[in-house]
Design a protein around this motif. Sequence first.
Motif, mmCIF file in Angstrom:
data_model
loop_
_atom_site.group_PDB
_atom_site.id
_atom_site.type_symbol
_atom_site.label_atom_id
_atom_site.label_comp_id
_atom_site.label_asym_id
_atom_site.label_seq_id
_atom_site.Cartn_x
_atom_site.Cartn_y
_atom_site.Cartn_z
ATOM 1 N N ARG A 86 -63.167 27.910 -31.803
ATOM 2 C CA ARG A 86 -62.359 29.169 -31.956
ATOM 3 C C ARG A 86 -63.450 30.369 -31.737
ATOM 4 N N VAL A 87 -64.810 30.196 -31.352
ATOM 5 C CA VAL A 87 -65.457 30.904 -31.369
ATOM 6 C C VAL A 87 -65.449 32.265 -30.519
ATOM 7 N N PHE A 88 -64.706 31.805 -29.413
ATOM 8 C CA PHE A 88 -64.292 32.772 -28.252
ATOM 9 C C PHE A 88 -62.863 33.087 -28.148
ATOM 10 N N ALA A 89 -62.015 32.776 -29.357
ATOM 11 C CA ALA A 89 -60.862 32.916 -29.060
ATOM 12 C C ALA A 89 -60.281 34.394 -28.789
ATOM 13 N N ALA A 90 -60.985 35.354 -29.098
ATOM 14 C CA ALA A 90 -60.690 36.842 -28.717
ATOM 15 C C ALA A 90 -60.719 37.050 -27.278
ATOM 16 N N LEU A 91 -61.653 36.281 -26.575
ATOM 17 C CA LEU A 91 -61.856 36.316 -25.289
ATOM 18 C C LEU A 91 -60.857 35.453 -24.605
ATOM 19 N N GLU A 92 -60.643 34.587 -24.934
ATOM 20 C CA GLU A 92 -59.733 33.420 -24.483
ATOM 21 C C GLU A 92 -58.224 33.914 -24.356
ATOM 22 N N LEU A 93 -57.871 34.721 -25.414
ATOM 23 C CA LEU A 93 -56.462 35.249 -25.701
ATOM 24 C C LEU A 93 -56.118 36.456 -24.874
ATOM 25 N N VAL A 134 -54.537 43.270 -27.225
ATOM 26 C CA VAL A 134 -55.359 43.891 -28.021
ATOM 27 C C VAL A 134 -56.767 42.934 -28.193
ATOM 28 N N LEU A 135 -57.923 43.436 -27.865
ATOM 29 C CA LEU A 135 -59.161 42.851 -27.809
ATOM 30 C C LEU A 135 -59.629 42.660 -29.255
ATOM 31 N N LEU A 136 -59.345 41.717 -30.085
ATOM 32 C CA LEU A 136 -59.821 41.949 -31.333
ATOM 33 C C LEU A 136 -61.174 41.023 -31.570
ATOM 34 N N LEU A 137 -62.266 41.909 -31.432
ATOM 35 C CA LEU A 137 -63.690 41.116 -31.252
ATOM 36 C C LEU A 137 -64.313 41.605 -32.784
ATOM 37 N N ASN A 138 -65.063 40.670 -33.180
ATOM 38 C CA ASN A 138 -65.982 40.760 -34.069
ATOM 39 C C ASN A 138 -67.366 41.252 -33.334
ATOM 40 N N THR A 139 -68.164 42.040 -33.793
ATOM 41 C CA THR A 139 -69.536 42.227 -33.537
ATOM 42 C C THR A 139 -70.520 41.235 -33.645
ATOM 43 N N SER A 140 -70.164 39.967 -34.496
ATOM 44 C CA SER A 140 -70.867 38.846 -34.509
ATOM 45 C C SER A 140 -69.634 37.844 -34.501
ATOM 46 N N LEU A 141 -69.893 36.801 -33.765
ATOM 47 C CA LEU A 141 -68.831 36.000 -33.449
ATOM 48 C C LEU A 141 -69.129 34.768 -34.245
ATOM 49 N N SER A 142 -70.205 34.499 -35.265
ATOM 50 C CA SER A 142 -70.223 33.421 -35.911
ATOM 51 C C SER A 142 -71.070 33.789 -37.275
ATOM 52 N N VAL A 143 -70.855 32.920 -38.277
ATOM 53 C CA VAL A 143 -71.420 33.128 -39.662
ATOM 54 C C VAL A 143 -71.502 31.895 -40.426
ATOM 55 N N LEU A 144 -72.221 31.792 -41.236
ATOM 56 C CA LEU A 144 -72.525 30.738 -42.176
ATOM 57 C C LEU A 144 -71.361 30.494 -43.103
ATOM 58 N N PRO A 145 -71.038 29.617 -43.655
ATOM 59 C CA PRO A 145 -70.062 29.376 -44.964
ATOM 60 C C PRO A 145 -70.686 29.977 -45.997
ATOM 61 N N GLY A 146 -69.848 31.225 -46.534
ATOM 62 C CA GLY A 146 -70.165 31.671 -47.924
ATOM 63 C C GLY A 146 -71.483 32.814 -47.455
ATOM 64 N N GLN A 147 -71.617 32.838 -46.492
ATOM 65 C CA GLN A 147 -72.909 33.898 -46.023
ATOM 66 C C GLN A 147 -72.441 34.928 -44.989
ATOM 67 N N ALA A 148 -71.915 35.898 -45.549
ATOM 68 C CA ALA A 148 -71.206 37.064 -44.827
ATOM 69 C C ALA A 148 -72.742 37.859 -44.155
ATOM 70 N N GLY A 149 -72.399 38.122 -42.667
ATOM 71 C CA GLY A 149 -73.489 38.779 -42.039
ATOM 72 C C GLY A 149 -74.690 37.825 -41.699
ATOM 73 N N ALA A 150 -74.691 36.557 -41.834
ATOM 74 C CA ALA A 150 -75.870 36.001 -41.458
ATOM 75 C C ALA A 150 -76.210 35.704 -40.179
ATOM 76 N N HIS A 151 -75.324 35.974 -39.361
ATOM 77 C CA HIS A 151 -75.776 36.092 -37.891
ATOM 78 C C HIS A 151 -75.649 37.291 -37.152
ATOM 79 N N ALA A 152 -75.718 38.449 -38.071
ATOM 80 C CA ALA A 152 -75.482 39.855 -37.480
ATOM 81 C C ALA A 152 -76.492 40.231 -36.669
ATOM 82 N N LYS A 153 -77.778 39.659 -36.650
ATOM 83 C CA LYS A 153 -78.866 40.135 -35.936
ATOM 84 C C LYS A 153 -79.382 39.074 -34.700
#
Length: 221
Positions: A38-45, A112-131
């Motif tokens: 699902r990581v690239f779902a926004a781009l796929e759809l 509607v391109l529904l992109l997050n500015t970070s496409l991955s995250v760790l369980p329970g750790q919001a923003g973990a991959h933001a940088k």
Amino acid sequence: MPDPQVPAAWADLPFFRQDWPGIAARLTERDWLPGPGRVFAALELTPPDAARVVLLGQDPYPTPGHANGLAFSVTPQTALPRSLKNIYAEMREDLGAAPPNGDLSGWARQGVLLLNTSLSVLPGQAGAHAKWGWDKLVRQAVARAQAERPLAFILWGAHAQKAVAGLPRPQDLVIESAHPSPLSARRGFFGSRPFSRVNDWLRARGEAPIDWTLSETSVAG
């Protein structure tokens, strides 16, 4: 865990040559959300030639089973997160109805391109991959879609506005407001009527409006 498949329509972006290999290697180190399927779902759809609206979120929901790879969207059986509750409340005021669940795939299929500015995250750790450098993909994807047509930007909160700073052009529609989070929704999000404003702009361009009240279930049916 299988390797994510890069959507063919976007594969020419420099990100996938220059940045994705390093991010992909880091993702193999532990479980992450929403996962490779699902990581690239926004781009796929929403391929670049179909994108009409850009709506940015921050990162996937960190609760396992909630995120489905689209900004603000959750799996159909998941209770609405607080921000999405506010989005639907504003939509009811604006349009008189809202989707029956939190799956926004129906929006994505309408452009509607529904992109997050970070496409991955760790369980329970919001923003973990933001940088990690996902922001490069966002800017490149938006620029690629702009090469096809003027776009409507819905930018909720300073994070989204900063993510695409300098990209909107005079021919694009830009709707900026506070974020729909309970912490900020009453500072300008409520009453902003983004859905009807986007549709008015699309109609003026001779394009079909977005049926915002659809969900994946009703689109499929």
